[in-house]
Enzyme design. Structure first.
Site, short mmCIF file in Angstrom:
data_model
loop_
_atom_site.label_atom_id
_atom_site.label_comp_id
_atom_site.label_asym_id
_atom_site.label_seq_id
_atom_site.Cartn_x
_atom_site.Cartn_y
_atom_site.Cartn_z
N LYS A 149 0.84 -1.20 0.00
CA LYS A 149 0.00 0.00 0.00
C LYS A 149 0.87 1.25 0.00
O LYS A 149 1.90 1.32 0.70
CB LYS A 149 -0.90 -0.02 1.23
CG LYS A 149 -1.88 1.14 1.34
CD LYS A 149 -2.72 0.97 2.61
CE LYS A 149 -3.74 2.07 2.77
NZ LYS A 149 -4.54 1.89 4.02
N SER A 155 -9.30 1.70 3.37
CA SER A 155 -8.45 2.48 2.49
C SER A 155 -7.38 1.64 1.77
O SER A 155 -6.66 2.16 0.92
CB SER A 155 -7.75 3.58 3.30
OG SER A 155 -6.91 3.02 4.30
N SER A 166 -9.42 -0.51 7.61
CA SER A 166 -8.94 -0.30 6.24
C SER A 166 -8.32 -1.51 5.58
O SER A 166 -8.11 -1.51 4.37
CB SER A 166 -7.92 0.85 6.23
OG SER A 166 -8.58 2.08 6.46
#
Length: 465
Positions: A78, A153, A177
């Protein structure tokens, strides 16, 4: 827990020379080129780095000197975590495109284990919400149906993993997330106990909410990947009280008659399709475990985490130079507005109630039940063509995941497939802090039950050629 995921079998194939890390890397890059345009999961793919890491792994296997089961395994990262040589943009046009000088501790441990870094995955600006759309990279779509959001996220990590682009996607989770996009995309998301995987750089203004965790296609790989990143380090003082994870359990072992708690009054908060799948899951799980109803302040926990989360995002915004703030997402500024007028008394009240709830939940999870089970999400993935859905404060449609950021306990989202709808739902298994082994064992049990009910269903596999 059964080590029957993709990591160990791929490692064994490498050792037998059935396939090489370079062949897998090339197949992965080809698959990214074909599949990523349909979902927009990657913000950076660096072919030269991928192949360089793969060649080094291949050389080790040829010499019989593999570094362990992660050697040669493709992973994604990420774009909130630092990777040496790549920029960390965090979904924002206001951030620098200068390469990070060194890896985050968690990433350095994966590198030391020989993992092959495919690239960096998308995130909303400063990872602020449960949908992955940003000024920098645009919208990340759901690989199960591109008319829906992937969640956030860590949406890019989940979308890539669901497509077989990487065996593991590394994400971060401060209110759900990792688990939100895992549930929406039909994969596994694991948030270990707080501090088990060191945070680097340590997010001092985020009220001890963030965790780093893996997204995988099965529970075994999530446990193995988290273990590789775990262990204390001085630059994260909260990690010093934690030991490294170790999931070397006998195959398919879990506590007999596992004590499972479910919060009271969930049905009224669930989408009808989710509720039908939830009731189906409880009926199946009850055959192997004891299920009891417990009183847990779900909504209050969500609201407390929501306020603290906004404060963390507010601090992130405050670090953006004044002249660049016009480039920030307007919705992010709206999101943090409610906490701008909080007083010291307000903060003390929030923190006091957080501690009271955490103590209460931990006592329940030690004395009365082994794990708390909820749907990961009360709804199906949000549609991309519904502007009102994205406009609604995402905490309103995400009540269940924040509880385990508040309390620091481990939580795993596991897919549960049903005839009630096209999308599987996620089942969230949470435990008391430090009881990751129990959470993983319970998640493995649920995964096994789901597999037994769906013998014809096969999970997506990593593209190896």
């Amino acid at each position: 827990m059964s080590i029957d995921g993709e990591i160990v079998p791929l490692h064994e194939r490498y050792k037998r020379c059935d396939v090489s890390p370079v062949e897998v890397a090339r197949a992965q890059l080809d698959a990214i080129g074909r599949l990523n345009p349909g979902v927009n999961a990657f913000v950076l793919v660096d072919d030269s780095v991928v192949l360089k890491m793969a060649r080094a792994s291949e050389a080790r296997y040829r010499k019989g000197e593999a570094l362990g089961p992660l050697d040669g395994v493709p992973i994604t990262i990420k774009d909130t975590l630092n990777v040496a040589g790549w920029p960390t943009r965090r979904g924002s046009r206001t951030t620098s495109d200068v390469a990070a000088p060194r890896d985050a501790i968690s990433i350095a441990r994966l590198r030391a284990g020989g993992a092959v870094f495919l690239g960096k995955t998308t995130t909303p600006e400063f990872a602020w919400k449960g949908l992955t759309e940003s000024p920098l990279a645009g919208v990340t779509l759901n690989p199960l149906d591109p008319l829906h959001h992937a969640g956030g996220s860590s949406g890019g990590a989940a979308a890539a993993t669901a497509l077989g682009l990487g065996v593991v996607g590394i994400g971060s989770d401060a209110a759900g997330s990792v688990r939100i996009p895992a549930a929406f995309c039909g994969v596994v998301g694991y948030k270990p106990t707080f501090g088990t995987i060191p945070l680097d750089p340590y997010p001092a203004a985020f009220w001890q909410l963030p965790h780093i965790g893996p997204i995988t296609r099965n529970v075994a790989d999530a446990a193995l990947a988290a273990s590789a990143m775990s262990g204390a380090v001085g630059m994260d003082w909260t990690s010093l009280a934690r030991t490294s994870l170790d999931f070397h359990l006998p195959e398919r072992q879990w506590p007999s008659k596992l004590r499972i708690g479910v919060p009271a009054g969930l049905a009224g908060h669930l989408d009808p399709i989710v509720n039908k799948a939830w009731e189906d899951a409880l009926a199946v799980i009850a055959k192997d475990s004891r299920i009891t109803t417990v009183d847990v302040p779900i909504n209050e926990s969500r609201d407390i985490v929501g306020a603290l989360y906004r404060l963390g995002c507010s601090y992130a915004v405050s670090q953006v130079p004044e002249e660049k703030r016009t480039g920030l997402h307007a919705a992010l500024l709206e999101f943090i507005a409610p906490v701008q007028s909080l007083t010291a008394a307000d903060l003390l009240r929030l923190q006091r109630r957080r501690e009271e709830i955490a103590v209460r939940l931990s006592a329940i999870l030690i004395d009365d039940i082994d794990v708390l089970l909820t749907p990961t999400m009360p709804c199906l993935p949000l549609r991309t063509d519904d502007p009102t859905a994205a406009a609604v404060d995402w905490f309103e449609w995400c009540p269940f995941t924040p509880l385990f950021n508040l309390s620091h306990g481990p939580a795993v989202s596991v897919p549960w497939h049903t005839d009630a709808g096209f999308f599987p739902i996620g089942l969230q298994v949470g435990a008391a802090p430090g009881r990751d082994r129990v959470a993983i064992a319970a998640a493995t049990m649920i995964e096994t039950l789901d597999d037994c009910r769906n013998p014809a269903r096969s999970r997506a596999s990593v593209h190896v050629g």
